[in-house]
Design a protein around this motif. Structure first.
Motif, mmCIF file in Angstrom:
data_model
loop_
_atom_site.group_PDB
_atom_site.id
_atom_site.type_symbol
_atom_site.label_atom_id
_atom_site.label_comp_id
_atom_site.label_asym_id
_atom_site.label_seq_id
_atom_site.Cartn_x
_atom_site.Cartn_y
_atom_site.Cartn_z
ATOM 1 N N UNK A 199 -27.383 32.718 21.880
ATOM 2 C CA UNK A 199 -28.104 31.882 21.291
ATOM 3 C C UNK A 199 -29.464 31.826 22.075
ATOM 4 N N UNK A 200 -30.429 32.374 21.489
ATOM 5 C CA UNK A 200 -31.889 32.507 22.240
ATOM 6 C C UNK A 200 -32.983 31.762 21.579
ATOM 7 N N UNK B 213 -38.149 32.829 26.762
ATOM 8 C CA UNK B 213 -36.841 32.981 26.122
ATOM 9 C C UNK B 213 -35.902 32.217 26.767
ATOM 10 N N UNK B 214 -35.491 31.326 26.299
ATOM 11 C CA UNK B 214 -33.841 30.558 26.825
ATOM 12 C C UNK B 214 -33.010 31.189 26.207
ATOM 13 N N UNK B 215 -32.011 31.823 26.997
ATOM 14 C CA UNK B 215 -31.007 32.582 26.518
ATOM 15 C C UNK B 215 -29.749 31.895 27.126
ATOM 16 N N UNK B 216 -28.469 31.650 26.174
ATOM 17 C CA UNK B 216 -27.470 30.933 26.364
ATOM 18 C C UNK B 216 -26.388 31.761 25.762
ATOM 19 N N UNK C 29 -30.236 22.087 21.209
ATOM 20 C CA UNK C 29 -30.634 23.345 21.850
ATOM 21 C C UNK C 29 -32.131 23.484 21.722
ATOM 22 N N UNK C 30 -32.946 23.204 20.537
ATOM 23 C CA UNK C 30 -34.069 23.488 20.352
ATOM 24 C C UNK C 30 -34.899 22.347 20.985
ATOM 25 N N UNK D 251 -35.217 29.516 17.332
ATOM 26 C CA UNK D 251 -33.900 29.768 17.562
ATOM 27 C C UNK D 251 -33.358 31.036 17.025
ATOM 28 N N UNK D 252 -32.677 31.922 17.565
ATOM 29 C CA UNK D 252 -31.907 32.880 16.950
ATOM 30 C C UNK D 252 -30.456 32.650 17.561
ATOM 31 N N UNK D 253 -29.519 33.003 16.625
ATOM 32 C CA UNK D 253 -27.957 32.957 16.949
ATOM 33 C C UNK D 253 -27.703 34.421 16.607
#
Length: 155
Positions: A42-43, A57-60, A89-90, A118-120
């Motif tokens: 999830x970014x 870029x927050x990267x999980x 998350x957003x 948000x990109x999954x």
């Protein structure tokens, strides 16, 4: 990259996450990234304009994103990255970035932020900078995620 450009984000994380129910928030390792951020599941991408320009870029991992969303929703179980979890998350990214923008204003720097995207998926490769960028590990309770910072001051 100048510490004055990074500290507002570190301070924002330390301010926002405890307000959302996290007990322990620490900055982990810092390293340089080059050219692309590679998705972990999830970014969330968000841009900055005005006196501070660039991208974050927050990267999980997906599991971390679900755990963080659950904490934000007062422990409600989150079993999938559905619309509610994505929204949480957003909103987290929005809150941290907006708080950092407020920190920049104390340095007399005007900052506007874009809406988060948000990109999954793990197959993501996103360019947030034309060169090197900073990767800051954030540890919140038992969760760890990356904050990738590719910004510069125009002043």
């Amino acid at each position: 990259m100048d510490a004055k450009m990074i500290n507002p984000f570190v301070d924002a994380v330390a301010t926002v996450l405890p307000q959302l129910g996290f007990q322990s928030v620490e900055r982990g390792q810092i390293r340089l990234g080059e050219e692309f951020v590679e998705g972990r599941g999830v970014t969330v991408l968000i841009g900055l304009t005005q006196d501070v320009q660039g991208n974050l870029a927050y990267n999980f991992t997906e599991e971390v994103a679900k755990g963080i969303a659950s904490t934000m929703m007062m422990g409600m179980p989150v079993t999938q990255m559905d619309e509610m979890a994505q929204s949480a998350i957003s909103e987290l990214v929005n809150m941290i970035t907006a708080n950092a923008a407020t920190h920049f204003s104390s340095q007399n720097l005007l900052v506007d932020i874009s809406p988060p995207s948000l990109v999954v998926g793990e197959a993501l490769k996103a360019r947030i900078s034309n060169g090197k960028f900073l990767v800051v590990e954030v540890n919140a309770d038992s969760y760890s995620f990356e904050l990738n910072i590719g910004i510069a001051s125009s002043k």
